[in-house]
Write an enzyme that holds these catalytic residues in place. Structure first.
Site, PDB file in Angstrom:
ATOM      1  N   ARG A 154      -8.208 -39.738  12.314  1.00  0.00           N
ATOM      2  CA  ARG A 154      -8.563 -40.830  11.389  1.00  0.00           C
ATOM      3  C   ARG A 154      -7.324 -41.344  10.663  1.00  0.00           C
ATOM      4  NH1 ARG A 154     -12.092 -36.678  10.301  1.00  0.00           N
ATOM      5  NH2 ARG A 154     -14.315 -37.048  10.639  1.00  0.00           N
ATOM      6  N   ARG A 175      -3.498 -33.654  21.175  1.00  0.00           N
ATOM      7  CA  ARG A 175      -3.878 -32.663  22.193  1.00  0.00           C
ATOM      8  C   ARG A 175      -4.272 -33.334  23.502  1.00  0.00           C
ATOM      9  NH1 ARG A 175      -7.869 -29.250  18.665  1.00  0.00           N
ATOM     10  NH2 ARG A 175      -7.977 -31.352  17.861  1.00  0.00           N
ATOM     11  N   ARG A 232       1.058 -31.344   6.481  1.00  0.00           N
ATOM     12  CA  ARG A 232       1.253 -30.121   5.708  1.00  0.00           C
ATOM     13  C   ARG A 232       2.709 -29.686   5.873  1.00  0.00           C
ATOM     14  NH1 ARG A 232      -2.727 -31.207   3.473  1.00  0.00           N
ATOM     15  NH2 ARG A 232      -4.667 -30.047   3.353  1.00  0.00           N
ATOM     16  N   GLU A 261       4.936 -25.194  -1.563  1.00  0.00           N
ATOM     17  CA  GLU A 261       4.571 -26.034  -2.726  1.00  0.00           C
ATOM     18  C   GLU A 261       4.203 -25.164  -3.927  1.00  0.00           C
ATOM     19  OE1 GLU A 261       1.551 -28.793  -1.408  1.00  0.00           O
ATOM     20  OE2 GLU A 261       2.850 -29.551   0.168  1.00  0.00           O
ATOM     21  N   HIS A 279       2.961 -34.069  -3.066  1.00  0.00           N
ATOM     22  CA  HIS A 279       1.654 -33.937  -2.388  1.00  0.00           C
ATOM     23  C   HIS A 279       0.579 -34.773  -3.094  1.00  0.00           C
ATOM     24  CE1 HIS A 279      -1.003 -31.106   0.251  1.00  0.00           C
ATOM     25  NE2 HIS A 279      -1.491 -32.330   0.192  1.00  0.00           N
TER      26      HIS A 279
HETATM   27  O1  LIG Z   1      -3.794 -32.880   1.566  1.00  0.00           O
HETATM   28  C1  LIG Z   1      -4.833 -33.346   1.257  1.00  0.00           C
HETATM   29  C2  LIG Z   1      -6.091 -33.000   1.836  1.00  0.00           C
HETATM   30  O2  LIG Z   1      -6.148 -32.169   2.748  1.00  0.00           O
HETATM   31  O3  LIG Z   1      -7.092 -33.561   1.398  1.00  0.00           O
END
Ligand SMILES: O=CC(=O)O
Length: 313
Positions: A154, A175, A232, A261, A279
């Site tokens: 998405r 993938r 991430r 983090e 983030h």
């Molecule tokens: O990093 C943000 C989330 O996974 O919503």
């Protein structure tokens, strides 16, 4: 539902906290000095966990709660939840997809522009008064660049759509090839990196995608290439990224996430070709409200024996 025990793992968003408190018997894990004592006393009361990108539901927490029925994370990412354990124990899991897609995709474009057009330094230039002495140095054009997207889910697809509007050519690796996509597919991430100028990490963090951006990928992207990470921190081998940036083997980076983090690598703090965000991909008021409403709607649906809105398991 005010007798149903819901455990929040860490402070998240005050609106979510208030709304949970108004509906359920809310426990706040971080307010208890001894997690062990707290769990011993309350383990039979807690039927739901609400976690987030910082603290989710690991095997230890899940095992400590014998009445647990559902984990509803205030995030789209599932990497802080032991999904295997949940499956094994028949615990339902929900997340917050879709409602945050636009914000994260917007921010990915913001990071690209931030790095290429050096927006943060430009801002500092005006504020410091240096503009009065000389014009700012030339920067790099975004429109028309080739953008490679790692993970055409998405969020990846929303980034691609935005980059297309900038006249960029889009390629991707995931993938498997998407049957309905006209973007160029690469079956491995090194070839994707070799064939794009900006590489955007937008896939989920799993065992397979941990450190998927390694030295080989970074070198394939090269000294003019830019890495954007809104996924991430653990997608990227951060030590390799830092070395490549310091040695000029990578052109630049725009990062919203880090391996450790809330720490960002110290060596990056002085570099002009990186943009570092704390983030905040989905951290707008509108989206945080929508995410909170979705967490609550999933919990209410579960305890009303109705279908979950965004089930993962
Ligand atoms: O990093 C943000 C989330 O996974 O919503």
């Amino acid at each position: 539902m005010d007798t149903i025990g819901v455990l929040m793992t860490c402070p998240m968003y005050s609106y979510l906290e208030q709304e949970l408190d108004a509906r359920f018997n809310l426990f706040k894990l971080w307010q208890h000095s001894s997690k062990v004592d707290f769990l011993k006393t309350n383990q039979h009361k807690i039927k739901a966990i609400v976690g987030n990108t910082k603290i989710g539901a690991d095997a230890e927490l899940i095992d400590a709660l014998p009445e647990l029925e559902i984990v509803a994370t205030f995030s789209v990412g599932l990497d802080k939840i032991d999904l295997r354990k949940c499956k094994e124990k028949g615990i339902r899991v929900t997340n917050t997809p879709d409602v945050l897609t636009d914000d994260v995709a917007d921010l990915a474009i913001g990071l690209i522009l931030g790095v290429l057009r050096n927006i943060c330094a430009c801002d500092g230039y005006v504020r410091s008064g240096k503009w009065k002495d000389a014009d700012f140095e030339l920067t790099t054009k975004f429109s028309g660049k080739s953008v490679g997207i790692l993970g055409l889910g998405r969020i990846g697809a929303a980034i691609a759509k935005r980059a297309e509007a900038f006249g960029c050519s889009i390629s991707y690796h995931s993938r498997s090839q998407k049957p309905n996509s006209n973007y160029k597919y690469f079956s491995n991430v090194i070839d994707l990196a070799k064939n794009c100028q900006i590489l955007v990490v937008a896939c989920a963090l799993t065992e397979e995608t941990q450190h998927i951006i390694n030295q080989e990928v970074i070198d394939a992207l090269g000294p003019k290439g830019v890495l954007i990470n809104i996924g991430r921190g653990a997608h990227v081998d951060e030590r390799e990224l830092v070395s490549a940036l310091l040695e000029g083997r990578l052109g630049g980076a725009g990062l919203d996430v880090y391996e450790n983090e809330p720490e960002a690598p110290e060596q990056l703090l002085g570099l002009g070709n990186v943009v570092l965000l704390p983030h905040v991909g989905s951290d707008t008021i509108e989206t945080s409200n929508a995410m909170a409403d979705l967490v609550i709607a999933n919990l209410e649906a579960h305890f009303d024996n109705k279908p979950l809105l965004t089930p993962v398991i």
